[in-house]
Design a protein around this motif. Structure first.
Motif, PDB file in Angstrom:
ATOM      1  N   UNK A  22     -26.679 -21.174  33.645  1.00 25.09           N
ATOM      2  CA  UNK A  22     -27.093 -21.525  32.300  1.00 25.09           C
ATOM      3  C   UNK A  22     -27.508 -20.287  31.251  1.00 25.09           C
ATOM      4  N   UNK A  23     -28.156 -19.312  32.304  1.00 22.40           N
ATOM      5  CA  UNK A  23     -28.337 -18.113  31.588  1.00 22.40           C
ATOM      6  C   UNK A  23     -27.176 -17.526  31.101  1.00 22.40           C
ATOM      7  N   UNK A  24     -26.000 -17.366  31.766  1.00 17.27           N
ATOM      8  CA  UNK A  24     -24.582 -16.824  30.901  1.00 17.27           C
ATOM      9  C   UNK A  24     -24.350 -17.631  29.880  1.00 17.27           C
ATOM     10  N   UNK A  25     -24.291 -18.868  29.908  1.00 16.94           N
ATOM     11  CA  UNK A  25     -24.065 -19.694  28.799  1.00 16.94           C
ATOM     12  C   UNK A  25     -24.892 -19.475  27.468  1.00 16.94           C
ATOM     13  N   UNK A  26     -26.315 -19.150  27.668  1.00 15.56           N
ATOM     14  CA  UNK A  26     -27.134 -18.857  26.716  1.00 15.56           C
ATOM     15  C   UNK A  26     -26.691 -17.415  26.069  1.00 15.56           C
ATOM     16  N   UNK A  27     -26.510 -16.527  26.888  1.00 13.13           N
ATOM     17  CA  UNK A  27     -25.756 -15.321  26.383  1.00 13.13           C
ATOM     18  C   UNK A  27     -24.511 -15.326  25.644  1.00 13.13           C
ATOM     19  N   UNK A  28     -23.669 -16.217  26.157  1.00 10.15           N
ATOM     20  CA  UNK A  28     -22.594 -16.550  25.433  1.00 10.15           C
ATOM     21  C   UNK A  28     -22.657 -17.016  24.236  1.00 10.15           C
ATOM     22  N   UNK A  29     -23.584 -18.188  24.089  1.00 13.22           N
ATOM     23  CA  UNK A  29     -24.025 -18.718  22.826  1.00 13.22           C
ATOM     24  C   UNK A  29     -24.610 -17.783  21.842  1.00 13.22           C
ATOM     25  N   UNK A  30     -25.304 -16.734  22.200  1.00 11.86           N
ATOM     26  CA  UNK A  30     -25.802 -15.721  21.310  1.00 11.86           C
ATOM     27  C   UNK A  30     -24.647 -14.952  20.837  1.00 11.86           C
ATOM     28  N   UNK A  31     -23.835 -14.498  21.922  1.00 13.61           N
ATOM     29  CA  UNK A  31     -22.579 -13.814  21.254  1.00 13.61           C
ATOM     30  C   UNK A  31     -21.655 -14.597  20.143  1.00 13.61           C
ATOM     31  N   UNK A  32     -21.608 -15.940  20.569  1.00 15.17           N
ATOM     32  CA  UNK A  32     -20.759 -16.735  19.678  1.00 15.17           C
ATOM     33  C   UNK A  32     -21.563 -16.797  18.191  1.00 15.17           C
ATOM     34  N   UNK A  33     -22.839 -16.930  18.224  1.00 14.55           N
ATOM     35  CA  UNK A  33     -23.518 -17.141  16.838  1.00 14.55           C
ATOM     36  C   UNK A  33     -23.382 -15.561  16.213  1.00 14.55           C
ATOM     37  N   UNK A  34     -23.423 -14.458  16.890  1.00 10.27           N
ATOM     38  CA  UNK A  34     -23.452 -13.277  16.154  1.00 10.27           C
ATOM     39  C   UNK A  34     -22.013 -13.280  15.596  1.00 10.27           C
ATOM     40  N   UNK A  35     -20.977 -13.643  16.412  1.00  7.14           N
ATOM     41  CA  UNK A  35     -19.440 -13.599  16.158  1.00  7.14           C
ATOM     42  C   UNK A  35     -19.317 -14.185  14.723  1.00  7.14           C
ATOM     43  N   UNK A  36     -19.978 -15.482  14.610  1.00  5.36           N
ATOM     44  CA  UNK A  36     -19.888 -16.470  13.661  1.00  5.36           C
ATOM     45  C   UNK A  36     -20.379 -15.791  12.435  1.00  5.36           C
ATOM     46  N   UNK A  37     -21.528 -14.830  12.621  1.00  8.59           N
ATOM     47  CA  UNK A  37     -21.904 -14.243  11.269  1.00  8.59           C
ATOM     48  C   UNK A  37     -21.622 -13.138  10.835  1.00  8.59           C
ATOM     49  N   UNK A  38     -20.539 -12.560  11.605  1.00 10.33           N
ATOM     50  CA  UNK A  38     -19.884 -11.133  11.293  1.00 10.33           C
ATOM     51  C   UNK A  38     -18.358 -11.559  11.112  1.00 10.33           C
ATOM     52  N   UNK A  39     -17.950 -12.626  11.474  1.00 11.72           N
ATOM     53  CA  UNK A  39     -16.304 -12.858  11.301  1.00 11.72           C
ATOM     54  C   UNK A  39     -16.347 -14.510  10.923  1.00 11.72           C
ATOM     55  N   UNK A  40     -15.296 -14.771   9.925  1.00 11.40           N
ATOM     56  CA  UNK A  40     -15.182 -16.188   9.726  1.00 11.40           C
ATOM     57  C   UNK A  40     -14.548 -16.844  10.933  1.00 11.40           C
ATOM     58  N   UNK A  41     -14.986 -18.015  11.007  1.00  9.93           N
ATOM     59  CA  UNK A  41     -14.504 -19.023  12.230  1.00  9.93           C
ATOM     60  C   UNK A  41     -14.201 -20.313  11.667  1.00  9.93           C
ATOM     61  N   UNK A  42     -13.852 -21.104  12.490  1.00  7.02           N
ATOM     62  CA  UNK A  42     -13.709 -22.609  12.073  1.00  7.02           C
ATOM     63  C   UNK A  42     -14.789 -23.146  11.629  1.00  7.02           C
TER      64      UNK A  42
END
Length: 157
Positions: A22-42
């Protein structure tokens, strides 16, 4: 690239342990949130389609204990990253490459077992050349492979 790096770590752990921390999923979620704030996504219907796809693919397999809860969470965390076509590509390439790796593992295992046996010996009773499905399907590994291949294709394709 950070997203793919974390996915590769998740894939390696899932291959070895058949669990996604779950810790890695939380890290991944943080990366996804940052990704969404810097690049457009679906957004809107595309994001909804990705979530539905993630659940349609994982929920039945989870109910049959083929996949674990971490696999379901991984697919949901990745839903907002790519457009649906790319999300499907990551999934399909991942599954195909996972099957190829597992078949290669089977061939290598069979070849090394055959070399160890003398003509008078036979494999142990009930021995199967485990493709690692007995412990569930490592979907995290498949997704990591699919994301890596997709990334390589985007750079060199």
């Amino acid at each position: 690239m950070l997203l793919v790096s974390v996915l590769l770590l998740i894939g390696a752990i899932d291959w070895q342990q058949r669990r996604i921390p779950n810790l890695l999923l939380a890290v991944l979620l943080g990366i996804v949130v940052l990704h969404r704030n810097t690049m457009p996504g679906p957004t809107g219907i595309v994001l909804f389609s990705n979530v539905v796809f993630a659940l349609v693919v994982t929920a039945p397999a989870y109910a049959k204990k083929i996949l674990g809860a971490g696999d379901v969470k991984l697919m949901l965390v990745l839903s907002p990253v790519w457009p649906t076509v790319i999300f499907l590509q990551v999934f399909a390439l991942g599954i195909l490459s996972l099957v190829a790796v597992m078949l290669l593992q089977k061939i290598v295992t069979q070849a090394s077992l055959v070399k160890k046996l003398t003509p008078s010996q036979s494999p142990p009773c009930g021995h199967s050349f485990d493709l690692r499905f007995s412990r569930g399907l490592p979907l995290g590994t498949a997704i990591a492979l699919g994301a890596l291949i997709t990334q390589v294709l985007a750079v060199f394709g």
